[in-house]
Write an enzyme that holds these catalytic residues in place. Structure first.
Site, PDB file in Angstrom:
ATOM      1  N   GLU A 274       0.851  -1.186   0.000  1.00 17.76           N
ATOM      2  CA  GLU A 274       0.000   0.000   0.000  1.00 17.76           C
ATOM      3  C   GLU A 274       0.888   1.237   0.000  1.00 17.76           C
ATOM      4  O   GLU A 274       1.871   1.297   0.748  1.00 17.76           O
ATOM      5  CB  GLU A 274      -0.901   0.010   1.241  1.00 17.76           C
ATOM      6  CG  GLU A 274      -1.720   1.285   1.402  1.00 17.76           C
ATOM      7  CD  GLU A 274      -2.578   1.280   2.665  1.00 17.76           C
ATOM      8  OE1 GLU A 274      -2.969   0.178   3.098  1.00 17.76           O
ATOM      9  OE2 GLU A 274      -2.838   2.354   3.217  1.00 17.76           O
ATOM     10  N   GLU A 279      -3.150  11.518   2.645  1.00 20.27           N
ATOM     11  CA  GLU A 279      -3.898  10.948   3.771  1.00 20.27           C
ATOM     12  C   GLU A 279      -3.956  11.987   4.878  1.00 20.27           C
ATOM     13  O   GLU A 279      -2.927  12.357   5.445  1.00 20.27           O
ATOM     14  CB  GLU A 279      -3.258   9.652   4.259  1.00 20.27           C
ATOM     15  CG  GLU A 279      -4.156   8.910   5.238  1.00 20.27           C
ATOM     16  CD  GLU A 279      -3.695   7.497   5.530  1.00 20.27           C
ATOM     17  OE1 GLU A 279      -4.550   6.674   5.894  1.00 20.27           O
ATOM     18  OE2 GLU A 279      -2.481   7.222   5.429  1.00 20.27           O
TER      19      GLU A 279
END
Length: 404
Positions: A274, A279
């Site tokens: 990932e 974010e």
């Protein structure tokens, strides 16, 4: 604990979900006897009970889990998958389902399951429950990704090879994006229900993509959207850019990231890799000024957040909710670098073996807005908000080329 093996059920396909998501006509159905109850009796389980069973899955995809149970003292029931996994992980694929006194059926949508025999465990906590049945129904079949793009990282100039500028109107471009759907918790105890093909949650408007989280909507605490290129496009290497505004508000969790195309269900992660590019969580963003932080992180089997050794970095960002900023990674065969508006602030270069470096294989791009969950909801969800908007100007993928 009682171990029960369930025989292979006869399955058929139907197509009410559309041509891209055929589903099984008949669910895998377990009655109380399949779970260990005496003949013609309900299964009585007290708090702390664990009931093991094996479930054969013949089609990989997203499943709806339905539980018919009752409780006079608010028992919570959840399903754990891969109970004998070698990493000692706990894979909660339903979140807590609260049994009602009247026995009203409980349902969770979107639980990911790969093909094969799944050793599962039904957990009961907080009270006594009477369990009548449990079923698993395929609602969205996993689609293989037909277009794999591998970018050259040799040369001095950047060349655009794939993008979505969101210049259309209505729903996102279906040749580029599909949807992850449901409310199973997403591995982080998130409460939102991700919808599919619903303008209120994902739409193109004025040259932007708007992902909107809505409170007390459609019978859910929150609805939102999670778009993915899985089943459409996957990428290996390149410069990946998200130009975006993220919402303020305690409880929000906006993300633009990549997940290995090899993901099938929770056992796949973090082996598939990932890459978190954008974010942001609302409790780190000032509601008035929009000053907050962006986090770039790579998760692999060797380094990931659930064992507390993930390798990431963060950078302050001004006016996150009112100004577009460009969040990017440059993904090379031996390292990944993170950038904010052109400023380099992150490098991941652990590549000794596949446990450190799964990033020689294709990844899908994901755009989503969560509300709450293990990180986004770490300081609660601000009750004053009725909706939040995550706005993207574009998503672009570049490769390097020589000067002409």
């Amino acid at each position: 604990m009682k171990a029960i093996y369930l025989g292979i059920f006869s399955l058929a396909l139907w197509s009410c979900q559309g041509p891209e998501s055929p589903v099984e006509k008949d669910p895998l159905h377990l009655n109380a006897q399949d779970l260990g109850a005496p003949q013609d009796s309900l299964l009585f389980a007290k708090g702390g009970a664990q009931i093991d069973f094996t479930l054969p899955i013949t089609e990989a995809g997203r499943y709806e889990v339905k539980l018919k149970a009752s409780s006079s003292d608010s028992a919570q029931i959840w399903i754990e998958d891969y109970i004998h996994n070698p990493d000692g992980r706990t894979y909660n694929i339903t979140g807590n389902m609260l049994a009602q006194a009247d026995g009203s059926p409980l349902g969770i949508v979107g639980s990911p399951l790969d093909t094969g025999k799944h050793a599962m465990r039904l957990h009961v906590s907080g009270g006594k429950a009477q369990i009548e049945s449990l079923s698993f129904k395929l609602i969205k079949k996993l689609q293989k990704t037909p277009a794999i793009h591998e970018q050259s990282m040799e040369g001095e100039e950047w060349d655009l090879v794939w993008s979505d500028e969101f210049e259309g109107s209505g729903l996102p471009d279906s040749t580029k994006w599909s949807y992850n759907i449901g409310n199973w918790g997403w591995g982080n105890n998130e409460p939102q229900y991700y919808t599919e093909g619903r303008l209120e949650n994902a739409r193109q408007e004025n040259g932007n993509l708007i992902i909107e989280a809505r409170k007390n909507d459609q019978g859910q605490a929150w609805t939102s959207a999670r778009l993915t290129t899985q089943g459409k496009h996957a990428f290996t290497y390149g410069r990946i850019e998200f130009r975006a505004k993220v919402p303020v508000g305690r409880g929000t969790w906006a993300a633009g990231w990549l997940l290995g195309d090899a993901y099938r269900d929770e056992l796949s992660w973090p082996y598939c890799g990932e890459i978190d590019v954008l974010e942001c969580v609302g409790f780190e963003i000032n509601d008035s000024t929009g000053l907050g932080k962006n986090h770039a992180t790579c998760h692999t089997r060797a380094y990931y957040f659930k064992q507390g050794n993930q390798i990431g970095s963060e950078i302050e960002v001004d006016s996150m909710n009112t100004k577009f900023h460009t969040y990017a990674v440059e993904w090379y065969p031996d390292r990944i670098e993170g950038y904010l508006d052109g400023e380099h602030y992150y490098t991941y270069d652990k590549n000794a073996n596949e446990l450190e470096w799964p990033f020689d294989k294709p990844q899908n791009i994901i755009l989503n807005l969560a509300v709450g969950g293990g990180w986004g909801g770490a300081q609660g969800i601000d009750p004053q908000w009725e909706k939040h908007q995550y706005i993207l100007d574009y998503v672009r993928v570049y490769q390097r080329k020589g000067a002409e």
